[in-house]
Enzyme design. Structure first.
Site, PDB file in Angstrom:
ATOM      1  N   CYS A  66       0.993  -1.032  -0.118  1.00  0.00           N
ATOM      2  CA  CYS A  66       0.153   0.123  -0.020  1.00  0.00           C
ATOM      3  C   CYS A  66       0.780   1.144   0.027  1.00  0.00           C
ATOM      4  O   CYS A  66       2.038   1.251  -0.547  1.00  0.00           O
ATOM      5  CB  CYS A  66      -1.127  -0.067   1.255  1.00  0.00           C
TER       6      CYS A  66
HETATM    7  C1  RB5 Z   1      -3.952   5.060   0.707  1.00  0.00           C
HETATM    8  O1  RB5 Z   1      -3.951   6.409  -0.005  1.00  0.00           O
HETATM    9  C2  RB5 Z   1      -3.340   4.965   1.651  1.00  0.00           C
HETATM   10  O2  RB5 Z   1      -3.491   5.339   2.994  1.00  0.00           O
HETATM   11  C3  RB5 Z   1      -2.833   3.523   1.583  1.00  0.00           C
HETATM   12  O3  RB5 Z   1      -2.101   3.062   0.535  1.00  0.00           O
HETATM   13  C4  RB5 Z   1      -1.985   2.991   2.697  1.00  0.00           C
HETATM   14  O4  RB5 Z   1      -0.690   3.936   2.964  1.00  0.00           O
HETATM   15  C5  RB5 Z   1      -2.371   3.024   4.232  1.00  0.00           C
HETATM   16  O5  RB5 Z   1      -1.695   2.548   5.093  1.00  0.00           O
END
Ligand code: RB5
Length: 150
Positions: A66
């Site tokens: 993420c």
């Molecule tokens: C998404 O914008 C972001 O919050 C997600 O990818 C991640 O970093 C969450 O921990």
């Protein structure tokens, strides 16, 4: 090794290169999406798919990407039997498996570069849980906590 991978919009651009690398090393990789950049997708959905694959035995280990790796690891750790951690360095990536039997690695594509991510993932998949009595004792304590408080 059978691997499951997933990424939200924060990590989707890093995912393709990691899949290519793993396949080139002979691993069998199941891609649980996202298939394209979709700014409104949510990391828990990909964490659930990857965690489900690891829990069911469809995959031996999982990789989640993420933006920071944090949301994915928080979500993945809600699933019994999942031991997920954010790792942006090679030491944590292999030691997390050897000592702690980490079965899901989480990367933050907004933090780690592609080359470093590749090395980290390679160390993760190349590592094996040592099974040393002290590590087994600690793992069993974690399992007991999961039973008691999960
Ligand atoms: C998404 O914008 C972001 O919050 C997600 O990818 C991640 O970093 C969450 O921990």
């Amino acid at each position: 090794m059978k691997l499951a991978i997933g990424a939200d919009h924060g990590g989707v651009n890093l995912k393709g290169g990691i899949i290519e690398l793993l396949k080139s090393k002979g691993h069998e990789v199941t891609d649980f999406g996202a298939c394209r950049l979709e700014p409104e997708d949510d990391y828990p959905d990909f964490a659930a798919r990857v965690a489900g694959a690891v829990r069911s035995g469809q995959a031996e280990r999982g990789i989640l990407i993420c933006g920071s790796g944090v949301g994915a690891s928080v979500a993945a750790n809600k699933f019994k039997g999942i031991r997920a951690a954010v790792c942006h360095d090679c030491f944590s990536a292999h030691q997390g498996v050897e000592d702690d039997d980490m079965n899901v690695i989480c990367l933050g594509a907004r933090i780690i570069g592609e080359e470093a991510a590749r090395e980290v993932v390679e160390r993760f998949v190349g590592a094996r849980f040592s099974g040393a009595p002290r590590h087994l004792r600690r793992l069993n304590k974690v399992r007991e906590m999961e039973k008691e408080f999960g």
